[in-house]
Design an enzyme around this catalytic site. Structure first.
Site, PDB file in Angstrom:
ATOM      1  N   HIS A 128      -6.322   4.484   5.885  1.00  0.00           N
ATOM      2  CA  HIS A 128      -5.532   5.389   5.058  1.00  0.00           C
ATOM      3  C   HIS A 128      -4.124   5.596   5.605  1.00  0.00           C
ATOM      4  O   HIS A 128      -3.406   6.475   5.130  1.00  0.00           O
ATOM      5  CB  HIS A 128      -6.244   6.730   4.841  1.00  0.00           C
ATOM      6  CG  HIS A 128      -7.662   6.572   4.390  1.00  0.00           C
ATOM      7  ND1 HIS A 128      -8.005   5.795   3.303  1.00  0.00           N
ATOM      8  CD2 HIS A 128      -8.832   7.058   4.887  1.00  0.00           C
ATOM      9  CE1 HIS A 128      -9.322   5.821   3.148  1.00  0.00           C
ATOM     10  NE2 HIS A 128      -9.836   6.568   4.089  1.00  0.00           N
TER      11      HIS A 128
ATOM     12  N   ASP B  68       0.856  -1.176   0.000  1.00  0.00           N
ATOM     13  CA  ASP B  68       0.000   0.000   0.000  1.00  0.00           C
ATOM     14  C   ASP B  68       0.896   1.231   0.000  1.00  0.00           C
ATOM     15  O   ASP B  68       1.865   1.307   0.765  1.00  0.00           O
ATOM     16  CB  ASP B  68      -0.915   0.034   1.225  1.00  0.00           C
ATOM     17  CG  ASP B  68      -1.932   1.172   1.132  1.00  0.00           C
ATOM     18  OD1 ASP B  68      -2.986   0.961   0.510  1.00  0.00           O
ATOM     19  OD2 ASP B  68      -1.657   2.267   1.666  1.00  0.00           O
TER      20      ASP B  68
ATOM     21  N   ASP C 260      -3.710  -0.231   6.077  1.00  0.00           N
ATOM     22  CA  ASP C 260      -4.377  -0.671   4.849  1.00  0.00           C
ATOM     23  C   ASP C 260      -3.678  -1.883   4.241  1.00  0.00           C
ATOM     24  O   ASP C 260      -4.335  -2.806   3.742  1.00  0.00           O
ATOM     25  CB  ASP C 260      -4.431   0.468   3.835  1.00  0.00           C
ATOM     26  CG  ASP C 260      -5.449   1.543   4.218  1.00  0.00           C
ATOM     27  OD1 ASP C 260      -6.074   1.418   5.286  1.00  0.00           O
ATOM     28  OD2 ASP C 260      -5.601   2.512   3.449  1.00  0.00           O
TER      29      ASP C 260
ATOM     30  N   GLU D   1       0.860   5.453   0.134  1.00  0.00           N
ATOM     31  CA  GLU D   1       0.157   6.724   0.325  1.00  0.00           C
ATOM     32  C   GLU D   1       0.889   7.796  -0.471  1.00  0.00           C
ATOM     33  O   GLU D   1       2.132   7.846  -0.470  1.00  0.00           O
ATOM     34  CB  GLU D   1       0.102   7.087   1.803  1.00  0.00           C
ATOM     35  CG  GLU D   1      -0.665   6.083   2.660  1.00  0.00           C
ATOM     36  CD  GLU D   1      -2.124   5.931   2.257  1.00  0.00           C
ATOM     37  OE1 GLU D   1      -2.727   6.942   1.814  1.00  0.00           O
ATOM     38  OE2 GLU D   1      -2.666   4.818   2.358  1.00  0.00           O
TER      39      GLU D   1
END
Length: 221
Positions: free
Chosen positions: A187, A29, A192, A31
């Site tokens: 998030h 994941d 996540d 960001e």
């Protein structure tokens, strides 16, 4: 005591290299500071290595993560920063330059590939095209030559969860699988990635329970 160890002599060993055509699934994941992999910053990366126990059941094993400094000239969309709650200038982020961050995450992935007899990692993600696009863009920017991840193949848990549970939103899919979800933690790349890893393992394990462990060696013969 190994919680995943089967009763002696009752279950054959099923290495993970045999499950996905020698690919090692690694849940990623990322960001970011926007939606455009070519122009927007990578701000945090989390990678969860998936392993198989002696019965061939998958489980999330290790999480490797780092905050990332925006590359020079990177775009930072205020809406994206509001969404993921990241302050790129926060002094406690201890962010690393993009190349150093990638190498930190890639090192344990390469080691796991060697130890399991796999040939390459395959990125697992929720809407995996997004994370793979940002990962590939960062690799290209930094000039890293030994990217352990396949450049275009990936496993998408949004698609898998749509098939298995009729849900494509991560939070709803995780709940449908029977696992818990904390919206306050969402998030974050770590949270996540770890919930996506749980979801991926639950779907694959349920499939194998219902259909049997695939014998890809037999198919290749």
């Amino acid at each position: 005591m190994n919680r995943n160890a089967p009763d002696a002599g009752t279950v054959p060993h099923r290495p993970i290299a045999n499950r996905f055509r020698s690919f090692l699934p690694v849940v990623v994941d990322i960001e970011t500071g926007g939606l455009n992999a070519a122009t927007d910053a990578v701000l945090q990366i989390a990678a969860v290595i998936v392993r198989a126990d002696d019965k061939g059941l998958l489980y999330p094993a290790e999480t490797h993560t780092t905050h990332v400094e925006p590359f020079e000239g990177a775009n930072l969309d205020p809406k994206s920063l509001e969404f993921n709650g990241i302050d790129p200038d926060h002094p406690l982020r201890m962010a690393k330059p993009e190349e150093q961050a990638l190498r930190q995450v890639f090192k344990p992935v390469r080691q796991e590939i060697r130890e399991t007899g796999c040939t390459r990692a395959v990125l697992v993600g929720h809407n995996a095209w997004f994370d793979l696009g940002f990962l590939n863009a960062a690799v290209e920017r930094t000039g890293i030559k030994r990217n352990p991840f396949h450049p275009f193949s990936c496993f998408d848990t949004a698609t898998l969860a749509g098939l298995a549970y009729g849900q494509t939103v991560l939070a709803r899919a995780v709940k449908a699988s029977g696992a818990g979800w904390d919206g306050r933690e969402a998030h974050s790349a770590i949270y996540d990635a770890e919930k996506t890893a749980e979801l991926f393992c639950a779907i694959v394990n349920r499939w194998d329970e219902l259909n049997g462990f695939p014998d890809y060696g037999a198919l290749a013969r």
